[in-house]
Write a protein that holds these residues in place. Structure first.
Motif, PDB file in Angstrom:
ATOM      1  N   ALA A  47      28.874  32.071  40.478  1.00 58.75           N
ATOM      2  CA  ALA A  47      29.155  33.485  40.742  1.00 58.75           C
ATOM      3  C   ALA A  47      28.860  34.270  39.463  1.00 58.75           C
ATOM      4  CB  ALA A  47      30.604  33.673  41.172  1.00 58.75           C
ATOM      5  N   ALA A  56      25.414  39.366  41.739  1.00 57.39           N
ATOM      6  CA  ALA A  56      25.769  39.161  43.144  1.00 57.39           C
ATOM      7  C   ALA A  56      24.652  39.700  44.026  1.00 57.39           C
ATOM      8  CB  ALA A  56      27.081  39.855  43.464  1.00 57.39           C
ATOM      9  N   LYS A  61      27.658  36.379  47.608  1.00 55.33           N
ATOM     10  CA  LYS A  61      28.468  36.778  46.459  1.00 55.33           C
ATOM     11  C   LYS A  61      28.847  35.593  45.578  1.00 55.33           C
ATOM     12  CE  LYS A  61      28.423  40.871  48.280  1.00 55.33           C
ATOM     13  NZ  LYS A  61      27.501  41.908  47.739  1.00 55.33           N
ATOM     14  N   GLU A  62      28.824  34.393  46.155  1.00 56.93           N
ATOM     15  CA  GLU A  62      29.187  33.197  45.413  1.00 56.93           C
ATOM     16  C   GLU A  62      28.656  31.972  46.149  1.00 56.93           C
ATOM     17  OE1 GLU A  62      33.432  33.297  45.210  1.00 56.93           O
ATOM     18  OE2 GLU A  62      33.689  33.274  47.387  1.00 56.93           O
TER      19      GLU A  62
END
Length: 222
Positions: A47, A56, A61-62
């Motif tokens: 991340a 991001a 986002k991760e």
């Protein structure tokens, strides 16, 4: 591990009992999963917080890495697919059995690498944002290239449709080889030509296939 930055490393167990409690799996699904999987652990969290050089994405986002200890080298991939379908996060699975490992990832379908020694496994992070990083991870593990103007999902769908056509073509070739009736051979050739054109639209199917003469009118009786 995986040549990922140390800042991404975590070590958090994911008990199987917790999965069974969270997901409404059928007894047969639990039996399949438990029969193939020994242990699960979150081992990496990718991340912007852990890898500041990667931003991001609009969608991603991760990305997590989950290490799965398997009970057998010849495991049932349905167990991994079952888990992946029930977890919405983007996850790369590090599947391990004794001294060997493979990477697997699920994006509309399951992709995996061949078995390698644990020391030879790596997970490159290529891209300026996590959307691109995820696309590159999936295409690298799946060993395919994302063509221009295609999204990741579109490329997977197109490749799967192409592979389906190839399987149909191979099946028709076998039928033609085993069929003795000229009329049936011509019918099969006609089907084969249509499928061949779908795969190679600019090609002349009669020119690229050894059974091209079966499309012609003959004087054979049937």
């Amino acid at each position: 591990m995986l040549n990922l930055p140390q800042s991404t490393e975590v070590k958090r167990p994911l008990p199987k009992a917790q999965l069974y409690k969270r997901f409404d799996w059928k007894p047969s699904q639990r039996e399949c999963f438990d029969g193939n999987v020994s242990r699960l652990d979150f081992v990496n969290w990718i991340a912007p917080r852990t890898v500041p050089a990667i931003a991001a994405g609009d969608e991603v986002k991760e990305i997590f890495v989950v290490e799965i200890s398997l009970k057998s080298h010849d495991f049932d991939t349905k167990a991994i697919t079952l888990l992946a379908k029930h977890i919405p996060q983007r996850i790369v699975y590090l599947l391990r059995y004794e001294g060997e490992a493979m990477l697997a990832v699920y994006h509309t379908m399951l992709f995996s690498t061949p078995w390698r020694t644990v020391e030879d496994i790596s997970l490159p992070l290529s891209g300026l944002n996590l959307d691109v990083v995820w696309e590159n991870i999936v295409s690298s593990i799946g060993q395919f290239t994302i063509e221009e103007n295609n999204s990741l999902s579109e490329q997977i769908r197109n490749d799967e449709e192409r592979n389906k056509l190839i399987r149909q073509i191979e099946a028709l070739k076998k039928q033609m080889n085993s069929t003795k009736q000229p009329r049936r051979k011509r019918e099969l050739f006609s089907e084969l030509a249509k499928l061949t054109i779908q795969i190679t639209p600019t090609a002349d199917a009669r020119a690229v296939h050894p059974y091209k003469d079966y499309g012609k009118t003959t004087n054979e009786k049937y």
